[in-house]
Design an enzyme around this catalytic site. Structure first.
Site, PDB file in Angstrom:
ATOM      1  N   LYS A  85      -1.722  30.159  10.731  1.00  0.00           N
ATOM      2  CA  LYS A  85      -2.950  29.756  11.424  1.00  0.00           C
ATOM      3  C   LYS A  85      -3.265  28.272  11.219  1.00  0.00           C
ATOM      4  CE  LYS A  85      -5.122  34.293  11.673  1.00  0.00           C
ATOM      5  NZ  LYS A  85      -6.316  35.099  11.427  1.00  0.00           N
TER       6      LYS A  85
ATOM      7  N   GLY B 244      -7.969  32.363   5.358  1.00  0.00           N
ATOM      8  CA  GLY B 244      -8.094  31.995   6.768  1.00  0.00           C
ATOM      9  C   GLY B 244      -9.167  32.790   7.495  1.00  0.00           C
TER      10      GLY B 244
HETATM   11  P1  NDP Z   1      -5.367  34.920   3.415  1.00  0.00           P
HETATM   12  O1  NDP Z   1      -4.030  35.187   2.837  1.00  0.00           O
HETATM   13  O2  NDP Z   1      -5.639  33.607   4.057  1.00  0.00           O
HETATM   14  O3  NDP Z   1      -6.485  35.119   2.249  1.00  0.00           O
HETATM   15  C1  NDP Z   1      -6.411  36.222   1.377  1.00  0.00           C
HETATM   16  C2  NDP Z   1      -7.679  36.286   0.529  1.00  0.00           C
HETATM   17  O4  NDP Z   1      -7.573  37.426  -0.345  1.00  0.00           O
HETATM   18  C3  NDP Z   1      -7.886  35.067  -0.385  1.00  0.00           C
HETATM   19  O5  NDP Z   1      -9.273  34.853  -0.536  1.00  0.00           O
HETATM   20  C4  NDP Z   1      -7.254  35.552  -1.697  1.00  0.00           C
HETATM   21  O6  NDP Z   1      -7.754  34.894  -2.853  1.00  0.00           O
HETATM   22  C5  NDP Z   1      -7.699  37.001  -1.712  1.00  0.00           C
HETATM   23  N1  NDP Z   1      -6.840  37.834  -2.565  1.00  0.00           N
HETATM   24  C6  NDP Z   1      -5.557  38.201  -2.338  1.00  0.00           C
HETATM   25  N2  NDP Z   1      -5.104  38.976  -3.358  1.00  0.00           N
HETATM   26  C7  NDP Z   1      -6.117  39.081  -4.249  1.00  0.00           C
HETATM   27  C8  NDP Z   1      -6.273  39.741  -5.500  1.00  0.00           C
HETATM   28  N3  NDP Z   1      -5.287  40.445  -6.041  1.00  0.00           N
HETATM   29  N4  NDP Z   1      -7.457  39.660  -6.136  1.00  0.00           N
HETATM   30  C9  NDP Z   1      -8.479  38.956  -5.581  1.00  0.00           C
HETATM   31  N5  NDP Z   1      -8.401  38.294  -4.395  1.00  0.00           N
HETATM   32  C10 NDP Z   1      -7.238  38.354  -3.742  1.00  0.00           C
HETATM   33  O7  NDP Z   1      -5.620  36.116   4.429  1.00  0.00           O
HETATM   34  P2  NDP Z   1      -6.667  36.142   5.657  1.00  0.00           P
HETATM   35  O8  NDP Z   1      -7.895  35.466   5.244  1.00  0.00           O
HETATM   36  O9  NDP Z   1      -6.009  35.721   6.901  1.00  0.00           O
HETATM   37  O10 NDP Z   1      -6.916  37.730   5.796  1.00  0.00           O
HETATM   38  C11 NDP Z   1      -7.685  38.445   4.851  1.00  0.00           C
HETATM   39  C12 NDP Z   1      -7.667  39.923   5.226  1.00  0.00           C
HETATM   40  O11 NDP Z   1      -8.356  40.101   6.467  1.00  0.00           O
HETATM   41  C13 NDP Z   1      -6.243  40.440   5.439  1.00  0.00           C
HETATM   42  O12 NDP Z   1      -6.103  41.696   4.817  1.00  0.00           O
HETATM   43  C14 NDP Z   1      -6.105  40.534   6.950  1.00  0.00           C
HETATM   44  O13 NDP Z   1      -5.264  41.603   7.339  1.00  0.00           O
HETATM   45  C15 NDP Z   1      -7.543  40.790   7.403  1.00  0.00           C
HETATM   46  N6  NDP Z   1      -7.800  40.235   8.728  1.00  0.00           N
HETATM   47  C16 NDP Z   1      -8.313  41.053   9.692  1.00  0.00           C
HETATM   48  C17 NDP Z   1      -8.593  40.581  10.944  1.00  0.00           C
HETATM   49  C18 NDP Z   1      -9.143  41.514  11.965  1.00  0.00           C
HETATM   50  O14 NDP Z   1      -9.116  41.173  13.159  1.00  0.00           O
HETATM   51  N7  NDP Z   1      -9.672  42.662  11.565  1.00  0.00           N
HETATM   52  C19 NDP Z   1      -8.363  39.167  11.318  1.00  0.00           C
HETATM   53  C20 NDP Z   1      -7.857  38.371  10.219  1.00  0.00           C
HETATM   54  C21 NDP Z   1      -7.586  38.900   8.988  1.00  0.00           C
HETATM   55  P3  NDP Z   1      -7.121  33.469  -3.316  1.00  0.00           P
HETATM   56  O15 NDP Z   1      -7.721  32.449  -2.397  1.00  0.00           O
HETATM   57  O16 NDP Z   1      -7.550  33.326  -4.720  1.00  0.00           O
HETATM   58  O17 NDP Z   1      -5.626  33.586  -3.147  1.00  0.00           O
END
Ligand code: NDP
Length: 277
Positions: free
Chosen positions: A67, A130
């Site tokens: 993205k 994102g």
């Molecule tokens: P990113 O990879 O950009 O961000 C992931 C987030 O999850 C970060 O804040 C990360 O923290 C956190 N995270 C991951 N693992 C852990 C953990 N073990 N403990 C605590 N925090 C954790 O993903 P996106 O923002 O793009 O997507 C987030 C979710 O939303 C996904 O599951 C995706 O499938 C869903 N989504 C759904 C959409 C829809 O249309 N319904 C659209 C877009 C996304 P850190 O920054 O510390 O790594």
């Protein structure tokens, strides 16, 4: 009849529901659709995008981890793409590649389905990746009374609020979310991806008002952990399937100028997922 050529870039892409959603939209307008799933990395993305563009495609969707690269590669950007710093939709125009981010508005449209508003409410976002970047400007534009963004990496949460001076808009670590003195939340948005690891954020039911809604951006099996936690604690819950359909409808409109009907597509998709689980 001309075929509408579209694609999704990302990694992974194989299990995406986007082809099903866009096929349902295309059917509503009698359009023939060819929707390709293209596995890509940051290294290969630019070349693959050029190939798609020269093949006569109308545009594409973008998912993790592309993205930000999609935002950076575009010639022109919507306001939503600029404020999110990321793009989920590209449109191939004569003047070049136009980038938009329909995640935030798609989420807001689905929130309306849950009859939940933001104005004057106390809101928390867990996660700062994102997707959180896409919905934060939308939430701020709706004038919440308070907004807390909590993330495992707190500096990423801080960067989402860096232009804000209102003391009620705060970023913090996940641990700080449990500190006393925070407002009780009316709306809590799970924007983490930990559902894909079979987990949910470590939350306290006491941090939520009795009528609060937990909106999980996840859907399908990734939504199960938080859905179960909410059910055990008698908390209102909504998954992100409606957001997925709404952000897709907004993208479809950018490519075709048509506004698909979304409720029936959402219902069918829910049934499809239920059959799979
Ligand atoms: P990113 O990879 O950009 O961000 C992931 C987030 O999850 C970060 O804040 C990360 O923290 C956190 N995270 C991951 N693992 C852990 C953990 N073990 N403990 C605590 N925090 C954790 O993903 P996106 O923002 O793009 O997507 C987030 C979710 O939303 C996904 O599951 C995706 O499938 C869903 N989504 C759904 C959409 C829809 O249309 N319904 C659209 C877009 C996304 P850190 O920054 O510390 O790594």
């Amino acid at each position: 009849m001309d075929t509408l050529h579209l694609a999704l870039f990302g990694n992974p892409v194989a299990h995406s529901l986007s082809p099903v959603i866009h096929q349902a939209f295309a059917d509503q307008f009698g359009l023939k659709l060819d929707y390709a799933l293209i596995l890509a990395s940051e290294e290969t993305f630019a070349k693959q995008l050029k190939q798609l563009q020269s093949s006569g495609a109308r545009g594409c969707n973008i998912t993790v981890p592309l993205k930000v690269p999609a935002h950076n590669i575009a010639d022109t950007l919507s306001t939503a793409a600029v404020t999110a710093g990321a793009a989920n939709t590209l449109v191939f125009q004569q003047s070049g590649v136009f980038a938009d981010n329909t995640d935030g508005l798609g989420w807001l449209k689905d929130l309306a389905r849950a009859e939940t508003s933001i104005k004057g409410k106390s809101v928390a976002i867990i996660g700062a990746g994102g997707a959180a970047a896409g919905i934060t400007p939308i939430i701020l534009a709706q004038s919440p009374s308070a907004l807390v963004i909590a993330n495992r990496s707190p500096e990423k949460a801080a960067s989402l609020l860096q232009q804000q001076t209102n003391p009620n808009f705060r970023s913090m670590s996940l641990q700080q979310l449990r500190q006393p003195g925070l407002p009780k939340f009316d709306l809590l948005v799970n924007a983490t991806s930990i559902g894909h690891q079979g987990q949910h954020p470590d939350l306290s039911p006491e941090s939520l008002n009795p009528e609060a809604l937990v909106y999980d951006l996840n859907y399908g099996t990734a939504a199960e952990p938080l859905k179960n936690w909410c059910s055990k604690n008698n908390i209102r819950y909504r998954d992100g399937l409606g957001m997925l359909v709404e952000q897709a409808a907004l993208a479809f409109n950018l490519w075709t100028s048509q506004s698909p009907e979304t409720q029936a597509v959402l219902s069918n998709l829910g049934e499809l997922l239920n059959q799979k689980t």
